[in-house]
Design a protein around this motif. Sequence first.
Motif, PDB file in Angstrom:
ATOM      1  N   TYR A  35       0.691  -1.132   0.110  1.00 61.37           N
ATOM      2  CA  TYR A  35      -0.235  -0.054   0.044  1.00 61.37           C
ATOM      3  C   TYR A  35       0.967   1.202   0.061  1.00 61.37           C
ATOM      4  O   TYR A  35       1.887   1.113   0.652  1.00 61.37           O
ATOM      5  N   GLY A  36       0.522   2.317  -0.499  1.00 60.59           N
ATOM      6  CA  GLY A  36       1.065   3.393  -0.909  1.00 60.59           C
ATOM      7  C   GLY A  36       0.697   4.498  -0.199  1.00 60.59           C
ATOM      8  O   GLY A  36      -0.869   4.701   0.116  1.00 60.59           O
ATOM      9  N   LEU A  37       1.152   5.663   0.246  1.00 63.00           N
ATOM     10  CA  LEU A  37       0.536   6.816   0.692  1.00 63.00           C
ATOM     11  C   LEU A  37       0.800   7.948  -0.421  1.00 63.00           C
ATOM     12  O   LEU A  37       1.830   8.282  -0.844  1.00 63.00           O
ATOM     13  N   ALA A  38      -0.377   8.122  -1.012  1.00 63.88           N
ATOM     14  CA  ALA A  38      -0.393   8.880  -2.363  1.00 63.88           C
ATOM     15  C   ALA A  38      -0.888  10.439  -2.473  1.00 63.88           C
ATOM     16  O   ALA A  38      -1.561  10.706  -1.487  1.00 63.88           O
ATOM     17  N   ALA A  39      -0.159  11.330  -3.247  1.00 67.85           N
ATOM     18  CA  ALA A  39      -0.542  12.430  -3.306  1.00 67.85           C
ATOM     19  C   ALA A  39      -0.231  12.863  -5.007  1.00 67.85           C
ATOM     20  O   ALA A  39       0.562  12.230  -5.517  1.00 67.85           O
ATOM     21  N   ASP A  40      -1.120  13.889  -5.385  1.00 67.27           N
ATOM     22  CA  ASP A  40      -0.660  14.593  -6.743  1.00 67.27           C
ATOM     23  C   ASP A  40       0.814  14.992  -6.853  1.00 67.27           C
ATOM     24  O   ASP A  40       1.488  15.843  -6.168  1.00 67.27           O
ATOM     25  N   ALA A  41       1.807  14.225  -7.822  1.00 70.52           N
ATOM     26  CA  ALA A  41       3.033  14.610  -8.006  1.00 70.52           C
ATOM     27  C   ALA A  41       3.353  15.765  -8.521  1.00 70.52           C
ATOM     28  O   ALA A  41       4.509  16.198  -8.360  1.00 70.52           O
ATOM     29  N   THR A  42       2.492  16.355  -8.948  1.00 69.61           N
ATOM     30  CA  THR A  42       2.573  17.912  -9.397  1.00 69.61           C
ATOM     31  C   THR A  42       2.382  18.890  -8.416  1.00 69.61           C
ATOM     32  O   THR A  42       2.713  20.418  -8.631  1.00 69.61           O
ATOM     33  N   ASN A  43       1.771  18.395  -7.115  1.00 67.94           N
ATOM     34  CA  ASN A  43       1.691  19.555  -6.230  1.00 67.94           C
ATOM     35  C   ASN A  43       2.469  19.485  -4.885  1.00 67.94           C
ATOM     36  O   ASN A  43       2.251  18.634  -4.132  1.00 67.94           O
ATOM     37  N   GLY A  44       3.172  20.573  -4.906  1.00 67.96           N
ATOM     38  CA  GLY A  44       4.254  20.500  -3.846  1.00 67.96           C
ATOM     39  C   GLY A  44       3.787  20.244  -2.316  1.00 67.96           C
ATOM     40  O   GLY A  44       4.208  19.340  -1.428  1.00 67.96           O
ATOM     41  N   LYS A  45       2.596  20.976  -2.030  1.00 69.10           N
ATOM     42  CA  LYS A  45       2.335  20.853  -0.728  1.00 69.10           C
ATOM     43  C   LYS A  45       1.752  19.443  -0.341  1.00 69.10           C
ATOM     44  O   LYS A  45       1.551  19.191   0.567  1.00 69.10           O
ATOM     45  N   ALA A  46       0.969  19.140  -1.516  1.00 67.80           N
ATOM     46  CA  ALA A  46       0.302  17.607  -1.191  1.00 67.80           C
ATOM     47  C   ALA A  46       1.470  16.510  -1.052  1.00 67.80           C
ATOM     48  O   ALA A  46       1.377  15.715  -0.224  1.00 67.80           O
ATOM     49  N   VAL A  47       2.546  16.905  -1.700  1.00 72.40           N
ATOM     50  CA  VAL A  47       3.786  15.846  -1.651  1.00 72.40           C
ATOM     51  C   VAL A  47       4.328  15.826  -0.313  1.00 72.40           C
ATOM     52  O   VAL A  47       4.762  15.047   0.321  1.00 72.40           O
ATOM     53  N   ALA A  48       4.512  17.354   0.171  1.00 66.61           N
ATOM     54  CA  ALA A  48       5.116  17.611   1.379  1.00 66.61           C
ATOM     55  C   ALA A  48       4.237  16.829   2.580  1.00 66.61           C
ATOM     56  O   ALA A  48       4.752  16.326   3.763  1.00 66.61           O
ATOM     57  N   LYS A  49       2.872  16.875   2.230  1.00 69.80           N
ATOM     58  CA  LYS A  49       2.002  16.045   3.443  1.00 69.80           C
ATOM     59  C   LYS A  49       2.293  14.667   3.552  1.00 69.80           C
ATOM     60  O   LYS A  49       2.475  14.113   4.495  1.00 69.80           O
ATOM     61  N   ILE A  50       3.039  14.095   2.616  1.00 74.56           N
ATOM     62  CA  ILE A  50       3.443  12.567   2.349  1.00 74.56           C
ATOM     63  C   ILE A  50       4.520  12.447   3.598  1.00 74.56           C
ATOM     64  O   ILE A  50       4.569  11.686   4.347  1.00 74.56           O
ATOM     65  N   PHE A  51       5.524  13.144   3.240  1.00 77.83           N
ATOM     66  CA  PHE A  51       6.865  13.463   4.160  1.00 77.83           C
ATOM     67  C   PHE A  51       6.100  13.447   5.543  1.00 77.83           C
ATOM     68  O   PHE A  51       6.865  13.154   6.591  1.00 77.83           O
ATOM     69  N   ASP A  52       5.334  14.550   5.875  1.00 79.88           N
ATOM     70  CA  ASP A  52       4.887  14.917   7.171  1.00 79.88           C
ATOM     71  C   ASP A  52       4.389  13.523   7.603  1.00 79.88           C
ATOM     72  O   ASP A  52       4.708  13.116   8.969  1.00 79.88           O
ATOM     73  N   MET A  53       3.611  12.924   7.028  1.00 75.44           N
ATOM     74  CA  MET A  53       2.913  11.766   7.713  1.00 75.44           C
ATOM     75  C   MET A  53       3.728  10.479   8.072  1.00 75.44           C
ATOM     76  O   MET A  53       3.602  10.117   8.939  1.00 75.44           O
ATOM     77  N   LYS A  54       4.599  10.470   7.270  1.00 74.17           N
ATOM     78  CA  LYS A  54       5.616   9.411   7.269  1.00 74.17           C
ATOM     79  C   LYS A  54       6.670   9.599   8.282  1.00 74.17           C
ATOM     80  O   LYS A  54       7.268   8.594   8.733  1.00 74.17           O
ATOM     81  N   GLN A  55       6.764  10.969   8.785  1.00 73.92           N
ATOM     82  CA  GLN A  55       7.644  11.329   9.487  1.00 73.92           C
ATOM     83  C   GLN A  55       9.226  11.033   8.875  1.00 73.92           C
ATOM     84  O   GLN A  55       9.920  10.471   9.862  1.00 73.92           O
ATOM     85  N   ARG A  56       9.261  11.236   7.867  1.00 72.02           N
ATOM     86  CA  ARG A  56      10.635  10.945   7.065  1.00 72.02           C
ATOM     87  C   ARG A  56      11.770  12.015   7.610  1.00 72.02           C
ATOM     88  O   ARG A  56      11.371  13.114   7.373  1.00 72.02           O
TER      89      ARG A  56
END
Length: 321
Positions: A35-56
């Motif tokens: 399973y993946g944690l997905a967001a619009d690859a062209t939207n910086g804020k959306a992608v940043a939310k992935i890093f935030d959720m993953k606590q990378r």
Amino acid sequence: MSRILSTSNEQLALREAVEKLRLGACFAIPTETVYGLAADATNGKAVAKIFDMKQRPAFNPLICHVDSLDMARDYGQFNEIALKLAQAFWPGPLTLVVPLAENSKSHDLVTAGLGSIGLRHPKGFSSKIISAFGKPLAAPSANVSGRVSPTAASHVQEEFYDSELLIIDDGPCQVGLESTIVKVEGGAVTLLRPGGITKEQIETQIECEVRLAKPVDGIQAPGMMASHYAPNAKVKLGCKKPEADAAWLSFGNASYEVDGPTLNLSETGNLIEAASNLYAFMKQLDATGTNKICVSSIPHNGLGIAINDRLKRAAAPRETI
Ligand code: TXA
Ligand code: MG
């Protein structure tokens, strides 16, 4: 609490997924691997939310999921070898790291500022979501950084129990192991990560040897990220105020008299906004020809840890990169 939505009502699941993508949210998608944690690859804020959720703790590049080779070619450059591999194994558990297409609309956070992009056409429902949305999805595995990848919707729910995450449930993953990652650079083919498709299967298709990544290649992504994105200007971190004859990259609402070029990563002190602006703003300030970029301190929590990791690399003396 996170919410599981089954794909048994396909139209409903597709509608909700596309709605989330349009709103710039991230949510969990099923793929044949994990399973993946997905967001619009062209939207910086959306992608940043992935890093935030993953606590990378760092901005590793993310795999960009497409619904076809056609879509992939808008984002990456495919030479003959890459084409052969995509045609043989897509849709499927193979990620191809290829040079970034000149007009790629993927956000810098997806590629971590590298000149390459990891592309994969997954099997199953996620591919339908991508087609319905019309743009690729950036997606790492849907687990907190450093933990085991989820192969069922219930695993994702356990991982993010207290969040408002939407989880699209298409049953257990068939492969259950992350995709094989292969880098195609001219005629050189390197296995960066073993996975669902074997080295031998790949070699049979392209009739040439697949090089195994040396240990150093394993950290190639962050290393390359540093050298690719180290600005020409000197970078000074943790500055309290702007300096004369230097650019000023600030964060938060303190306002100063600044002579030189200046940009604010987030006036409201929002780390998600700051992360999505980071690469572009560093590039913009560097492009002014300034000798030095002073950066105000960024809180060292949540996404701030990844932002500071990236800034530290940008500020490191060149020979240590
Ligand atoms: O099966 C999979 O691949 C799953 C599903 C969700 O598709 N995704 C996944 O993503 O495992 P993630 O983020 O956990 O791993 C992506 C890996 C990272 O280790 C990253 O270094 C590498 O792919 N990668 C992505 N783009 C790259 C690039 N441009 N250059 C080098 N490595 C890249
Ligand atoms: Mg992972």
